[in-house]
Design a protein around this motif. Structure first.
Motif, PDB file in Angstrom:
ATOM      1  N   UNK A  76       0.827  -1.211   0.000  1.00 43.83           N
ATOM      2  CA  UNK A  76       0.000   0.000   0.000  1.00 43.83           C
ATOM      3  C   UNK A  76       0.858   1.257   0.000  1.00 43.83           C
ATOM      4  N   UNK A  77       1.904   1.278   0.814  1.00 43.38           N
ATOM      5  CA  UNK A  77       2.785   2.444   0.865  1.00 43.38           C
ATOM      6  C   UNK A  77       3.590   2.580  -0.428  1.00 43.38           C
ATOM      7  N   UNK A  78       4.000   1.447  -0.988  1.00 45.14           N
ATOM      8  CA  UNK A  78       4.740   1.475  -2.253  1.00 45.14           C
ATOM      9  C   UNK A  78       3.869   2.052  -3.367  1.00 45.14           C
ATOM     10  N   UNK A  79       2.617   1.626  -3.419  1.00 38.56           N
ATOM     11  CA  UNK A  79       1.708   2.118  -4.465  1.00 38.56           C
ATOM     12  C   UNK A  79       1.452   3.608  -4.297  1.00 38.56           C
ATOM     13  N   UNK A  80       1.234   4.061  -3.076  1.00 33.15           N
ATOM     14  CA  UNK A  80       1.028   5.485  -2.833  1.00 33.15           C
ATOM     15  C   UNK A  80       2.239   6.283  -3.308  1.00 33.15           C
ATOM     16  N   UNK A  81       3.430   5.768  -3.052  1.00 29.76           N
ATOM     17  CA  UNK A  81       4.659   6.423  -3.501  1.00 29.76           C
ATOM     18  C   UNK A  81       4.757   6.413  -5.027  1.00 29.76           C
ATOM     19  N   UNK A  82       4.474   5.276  -5.650  1.00 28.54           N
ATOM     20  CA  UNK A  82       4.627   5.132  -7.100  1.00 28.54           C
ATOM     21  C   UNK A  82       3.641   5.977  -7.896  1.00 28.54           C
ATOM     22  N   UNK A  83       2.442   6.172  -7.391  1.00 26.87           N
ATOM     23  CA  UNK A  83       1.459   7.008  -8.092  1.00 26.87           C
ATOM     24  C   UNK A  83       2.006   8.424  -8.258  1.00 26.87           C
ATOM     25  N   UNK A  84       2.703   8.906  -7.255  1.00 29.39           N
ATOM     26  CA  UNK A  84       3.252  10.273  -7.283  1.00 29.39           C
ATOM     27  C   UNK A  84       4.672  10.339  -7.829  1.00 29.39           C
ATOM     28  N   UNK A  85       5.309   9.189  -7.994  1.00 30.87           N
ATOM     29  CA  UNK A  85       6.699   9.123  -8.463  1.00 30.87           C
ATOM     30  C   UNK A  85       6.814   8.005  -9.496  1.00 30.87           C
ATOM     31  N   UNK A  86       6.179   8.218 -10.644  1.00 31.34           N
ATOM     32  CA  UNK A  86       6.111   7.146 -11.651  1.00 31.34           C
ATOM     33  C   UNK A  86       7.480   6.719 -12.161  1.00 31.34           C
TER      34      UNK A  86
END
Length: 115
Positions: A76-86
């Motif tokens: 969940x934290x990885x996805x939140x990070x990746x959405x904003x840092x593609x």
């Protein structure tokens, strides 16, 4: 078939060149311009694992402090990070018929999977 990535990435360039050389048709999704959804990232994580989808070797990840990196310790934290840092998404990701089948570029894997 859809190839997800960013056009100036060397690994993406190698994959696109390989696909063109082998006359495989594809659509390119530039997630710098078009973004990416949490649903899509979750689907990729289900196939490859979140720790594979998160590119820890890239400059985007390395810009984070060790403390910031340590806090990203689950999907969940990885996805939140990746959405904003593609740029921190391992790339390219190749989907066929709506399912992720390849991540990164390895000529042997591409040959076995696509030819």
């Amino acid at each position: 078939m859809i190839v997800y990535g960013i056009p100036n990435c060397n690994t993406v360039k190698k994959a696109l060149d390989w696909l063109k050389e082998n006359k495989i048709e594809f659509e390119f999704h530039d997630f710098k311009k078009k973004g990416i959804t949490a649903d899509k990232l979750n689907a990729w994580c289900a196939v490859f694992g979140w720790e594979t989808v998160l590119n820890r070797k890239g400059l985007t990840w390395k810009k984070l402090t060790k403390e910031e990196q340590a806090k990203i310790d689950n999907q969940d934290l990885a996805i939140a990070y990746l959405i904003n840092n593609t740029s921190a998404i391992k790339r390219p990701v190749v989907e066929k018929n709506g399912h992720a089948i390849l991540i990164s570029f390895d000529e042997v894997n591409y040959t076995q999977t696509l030819l």
